[in-house]
Design a protein around this motif. Structure first.
Motif, PDB file in Angstrom:
ATOM      1  N   SER A  71     -12.765 -56.129   9.709  1.00 20.70           N
ATOM      2  CA  SER A  71     -11.975 -56.682  10.985  1.00 20.70           C
ATOM      3  C   SER A  71     -13.057 -56.145  12.239  1.00 20.70           C
ATOM      4  O   SER A  71     -13.177 -56.959  13.181  1.00 20.70           O
ATOM      5  CB  SER A  71     -10.643 -56.175  11.022  1.00 20.70           C
ATOM      6  N   VAL A  72     -13.374 -54.781  12.251  1.00 22.90           N
ATOM      7  CA  VAL A  72     -14.211 -54.364  13.267  1.00 22.90           C
ATOM      8  C   VAL A  72     -15.481 -55.375  13.589  1.00 22.90           C
ATOM      9  O   VAL A  72     -15.917 -55.794  14.796  1.00 22.90           O
ATOM     10  CB  VAL A  72     -14.478 -52.970  13.081  1.00 22.90           C
ATOM     11  N   HIS A  73     -16.072 -55.813  12.318  1.00 21.39           N
ATOM     12  CA  HIS A  73     -17.083 -56.568  12.341  1.00 21.39           C
ATOM     13  C   HIS A  73     -16.967 -57.997  12.857  1.00 21.39           C
ATOM     14  O   HIS A  73     -18.030 -58.731  13.291  1.00 21.39           O
ATOM     15  CB  HIS A  73     -17.999 -56.632  11.148  1.00 21.39           C
ATOM     16  N   ARG A  74     -15.721 -58.298  12.810  1.00 16.86           N
ATOM     17  CA  ARG A  74     -15.471 -59.705  13.435  1.00 16.86           C
ATOM     18  C   ARG A  74     -14.424 -59.807  15.140  1.00 16.86           C
ATOM     19  O   ARG A  74     -13.673 -60.562  14.933  1.00 16.86           O
ATOM     20  CB  ARG A  74     -14.289 -60.457  12.566  1.00 16.86           C
ATOM     21  N   ASP A  75     -14.736 -58.468  15.371  1.00 16.68           N
ATOM     22  CA  ASP A  75     -13.962 -58.528  16.770  1.00 16.68           C
ATOM     23  C   ASP A  75     -14.507 -59.438  17.813  1.00 16.68           C
ATOM     24  O   ASP A  75     -15.813 -59.349  18.373  1.00 16.68           O
ATOM     25  CB  ASP A  75     -14.335 -56.931  17.259  1.00 16.68           C
ATOM     26  N   PRO A  76     -14.012 -60.289  18.241  1.00 18.94           N
ATOM     27  CA  PRO A  76     -14.341 -61.629  19.266  1.00 18.94           C
ATOM     28  C   PRO A  76     -14.681 -61.112  20.456  1.00 18.94           C
ATOM     29  O   PRO A  76     -15.422 -61.832  21.330  1.00 18.94           O
ATOM     30  CB  PRO A  76     -13.209 -62.649  19.026  1.00 18.94           C
ATOM     31  N   GLU A  77     -14.240 -59.598  20.824  1.00 18.16           N
ATOM     32  CA  GLU A  77     -14.662 -59.277  22.229  1.00 18.16           C
ATOM     33  C   GLU A  77     -16.210 -59.062  22.098  1.00 18.16           C
ATOM     34  O   GLU A  77     -16.874 -58.806  23.409  1.00 18.16           O
ATOM     35  CB  GLU A  77     -13.825 -57.920  22.460  1.00 18.16           C
ATOM     36  N   VAL A  78     -16.566 -58.861  21.047  1.00 17.90           N
ATOM     37  CA  VAL A  78     -18.221 -58.407  20.808  1.00 17.90           C
ATOM     38  C   VAL A  78     -19.018 -59.459  20.181  1.00 17.90           C
ATOM     39  O   VAL A  78     -20.245 -59.513  20.561  1.00 17.90           O
ATOM     40  CB  VAL A  78     -18.287 -56.831  19.767  1.00 17.90           C
TER      41      VAL A  78
END
Length: 428
Positions: free
Chosen positions: A324-331
């Motif tokens: 999920s961290v790797h799919r954070d749309p903010e980044v």
């Protein structure tokens, strides 16, 4: 400071461990949607637990506030592998890392280059020979096993085939201790999985101690000369380094690489990755981002603190979810899309936002070796083969625990490339 969204439930009855382990991706996605937050709480392993699904929260947990969140001393990894650089806390962990770092960097890392190349050549040179599709996960797991046992234990299949096979089987049995209920039960004609795993550990430790006493060369010789805290530390670390966990992680990433670049529609991607070193690095980062080999990691709050603006009480578990961290749309714009070029554009220089192998002061000590190996193996494939799924229609749905890979191991057909073609590699 805000209260964690969600409900930590009540002891035992409110535990969500089974739901999480059954499908961790659905678990976190449902709760992100429900709470409209990438940080929330639930009950895992019968402990109130904060789940971290954002880059900001992960960076605070593993980097800026890493001293406030500790490894769980009752974790199964400690029972299975003992006190190692992975499982210890505080000053002991720092001292172990200082001692071991020299074995994974600089001249030691450079000295492994020729062996890495030879293993890739031996394991990958005949992928097209039979004319039949290959179960790539199995091929890559064997490749990882040869790498690990050769580098760390000086045991190579072409030199000591029987010992190599014995250690491989014992490592597999020992690995089952991590995925079995920790109940050591042995009765006539039957042993529990955990009991069998502990028996395998004892046999592995006998082999490891013999190596430490008699081998003076390579990794074993270097390890025995380090200033480690006690006489058992070297053997416990070797047990960790040769574990089945590492070949499975390498096989996971290599399988995802071949799937992402499979077929005629990816021919230009393969050609560009072969000839452009910067783009190749972007491909490897994107594979790691979308298909991390491990779903995440767990810590315990050693005191009251905050993560991403939410209060985390002392004693709470904290679980960061790399998927999920790797799919954070903010980044990451278009977070579910495979876009290697993002790493030379918007996300250039942001490799530290990935946490497949942890991050910060407790990240994987062998991450540079992993990078070197993956690059060598992937470059070998790109130089020598085209490949595609065979049959073309396969179920590629991933399972994420204990190590990520397609639930149904995919089969891929390899075609040998013309060795006279004149592709040049840009090493700038």
């Amino acid at each position: 400071m805000s209260k964690l969204p969600g409900n930590a439930g009540v002891s035992l009855l409110g535990d969500k461990s089974l739901e999480f382990y059954r499908d961790p991706v659905s678990f976190y996605r449902q709760r992100i949607e429900k709470h409209r937050s990438r940080v929330f709480q639930s009950r895992l392993l019968n402990r109130p637990t904060a789940f971290i699904c954002s880059v900001q929260g992960m960076r605070e947990l593993l980097c800026e506030k890493s001293n406030l969140f500790v490894k769980d001393p009752t974790d199964l990894m400690t029972n299975v592998y003992g006190d190692t650089v992975v499982t210890t806390n505080g000053e002991e962990a720092c001292l172990l890392r200082l001692s071991l770092t020299s074995l994974f960097t600089g001249r030691c890392l450079e000295s492994w280059t020729d062996y890495i190349t030879s293993v890739c050549e031996r394991c990958l040179k005949d992928l097209s020979l039979s004319g039949q599709p290959e179960c790539v996960y199995t091929v890559f797991k064997q490749l990882g096993t040869e790498l690990v046992l050769g580098l760390y234990l000086n045991v190579r299949p072409e030199e000591q085939p029987e010992l190599f096979q014995e250690i491989t089987e014992l490592c597999t049995q020992h690995w089952h201790g991590l995925i079995s209920a920790p109940l050591s039960v042995k009765v006539p004609m039957w042993s529990s999985g955990f009991s069998t795993a502990m028996e395998a550990r004892d046999k592995l430790m006998e082999i490891i101690k013999d190596k430490l006493e008699n081998d003076t060369q390579g990794f074993v010789g270097s390890l025995r000369s380090l200033p480690l805290p006690d006489s058992s530390s070297a053997s416990q670390h070797l047990l960790l380094f040769i574990s089945a966990l590492i070949p499975k992680a390498l096989a996971s990433l290599l399988t995802s690489f071949t799937l992402a670049l499979s077929g005629n529609e990816q021919e230009e991607t393969r050609r560009r990755a072969l000839t452009d070193a910067v783009y190749m690095q972007g491909v490897l980062l994107e594979v790691q981002r979308l298909w991390p080999p491990f779903i995440g990691g767990r810590r315990i709050a050693d005191q009251d603190s905050t993560l991403a603006g939410f209060h985390v009480p002392k004693g709470h578990g904290v679980m960061y979810i790399s998927h999920s961290v790797h799919r954070d749309p903010e980044v990451f714009q278009q977070p579910d899309s495979f876009l290697p070029e993002r790493w030379s554009g918007r996300n250039a220089g942001q490799e530290h936002f990935l946490c497949s192998f942890g991050s910060g002061p407790r990240n994987c000590i062998g991450v540079k070796l992993t990078d070197a190996f993956l690059k060598e193996a992937c470059m070998y494939l790109l130089k020598h083969y085209d490949w595609c799924l065979e049959p073309p229609s396969q179920d590629l749905e991933y399972k994420w625990l204990p190590v990520s890979r397609p639930a149904n191991p995919p089969t891929i057909s390899f075609t040998r490339l013309d060795p006279t073609r004149s592709d040049k590699i840009d090493t700038r």
